[in-house]
Design an enzyme around this catalytic site. Structure first.
Site, PDB file in Angstrom:
ATOM      1  NE  ARG A 160      -3.885  -2.180   0.094  1.00 61.44           N
ATOM      2  CZ  ARG A 160      -3.760  -3.327  -0.555  1.00 61.44           C
ATOM      3  NH1 ARG A 160      -2.692  -3.545  -1.301  1.00 61.44           N
ATOM      4  NH2 ARG A 160      -4.691  -4.261  -0.480  1.00 61.44           N
ATOM      5  CB  SER A 211     -10.708  -2.168   5.318  1.00 66.69           C
ATOM      6  OG  SER A 211     -11.172  -3.416   4.863  1.00 66.69           O
ATOM      7  CD  GLU A 281      -6.424  -0.047   4.170  1.00 68.30           C
ATOM      8  OE1 GLU A 281      -6.578  -0.418   2.995  1.00 68.30           O
ATOM      9  OE2 GLU A 281      -6.413  -0.824   5.135  1.00 68.30           O
TER      10      GLU A 281
END
Length: 285
Positions: A160, A211, A281
């Site tokens: 990521r 998420s 996130e």
């Protein structure tokens, strides 16, 4: 290039939060990118599809540049390569690949993302990610007023993370992808299976942005939240999903402040019980 004043961003963020910005620009050509970003001192907020974003304010005295609905051309190169602009929706891109009998993009059929956002975040699932398909990325560097091409090796992808996350002023313009010829029926079957699996586990029936928290080392977020009895925990119009507690949903006209307060409270409870710091996130604007 389309431009709007006092523009409501509700349809351009997946939480469907009502938030107004001073000006909104929708680029269509490379020269639009240059005109919008050539002065690095004039800061602008960039949105792709708005899928991994929390708009924390009701009003932004700021200019937004939105890559959604425009700057979204897709071109087949040879038999198995695709050139696509940053505003392309990944669902549309996967359907284009299917129409041309190309495999590799099936998992993106139901991952909400623009191509630009997918490149920046190295989006993926089930052990597959975008870097495995990338040949190179064409981007704009406002510091030097130049358009450049960077190879997938030079992007230096991590989990990521990428060159573009470390240099957020760089603007992804388009990408060249390497796919493989495949059987259309098998490609479509994998796309449908991917969608079915996600809808079974995730609260797709409500506006959400995926998420909320990164997975901490040695832990899973959902079970910790479940153990605290926080499924269904609600502040204003924001709720911890009862279907998957790693998600927050907008179930009743939530505001950005509702979501931020809910996140803060969950983080506090998890810290108190498990001594774990949950990191968000999603991108908070």
């Amino acid at each position: 290039m389309k431009a709007y004043t006092n523009f409501n961003l509700k349809e351009y963020n997946s939480y469907r939060l009502s938030a107004v910005c001073r000006n909104a620009y929708f680029p269509e050509y490379d020269e639009d990118i240059r005109s919008l970003f050539s002065d690095p001192d004039q800061k602008k907020i960039v949105l792709g599809g708005g899928y991994n974003v929390i708009l924390s304010k009701d009003y932004y005295d700021a200019d937004f540049v939105i890559f959604s609905g425009t700057y979204n051309n897709i071109t087949l190169k040879g038999e198995d390569q695709i050139s696509c602009q940053a505003g392309v929706d990944m669902k549309d891109l996967s359907e284009f690949a299917l129409a041309n009998g190309l495999t590799g993009l099936e998992i993106y059929y139901d991952i909400p993302s623009s191509l630009g956002g997918a490149v920046v975040m190295n989006a993926g699932a089930g052990g597959e990610d975008i870097k495995a398909l990338l040949i190179d990325v064409y981007y704009y560097d406002p510091n030097n007023d130049t358009f450049n091409t960077i190879t997938v090796e030079e992007i230096n992808f991590e989990y990521r993370n990428s060159f573009f996350q470390k240099n957020p002023e760089m603007i992804v313009c388009r990408a060249l992808l390497q796919l493989k010829k495949g059987d259309s029926d098998e490609i479509k079957a994998k796309m449908d299976k991917t969608k079915e699996a996600r809808w079974a586990k995730q609260p797709r029936e409500y506006p959400n942005a995926g998420s909320v928290f990164k997975r901490p080392p040695g832990r899973f977020v959902g079970p910790m939240i479940d153990e605290l009895g926080l499924k269904g925990y609600t502040i204003g119009g924001a709720k911890v999903s009862e279907k998957h507690s790693g998600f927050i949903i907008n179930h009743a006209n939530a505001t950005g402040s509702d979501i931020m307060e809910l996140i803060s409270n969950v983080q506090g409870r998890v810290k108190e019980k498990f001594e774990v710091d949950l990191e968000v996130e999603q991108r908070i604007i």
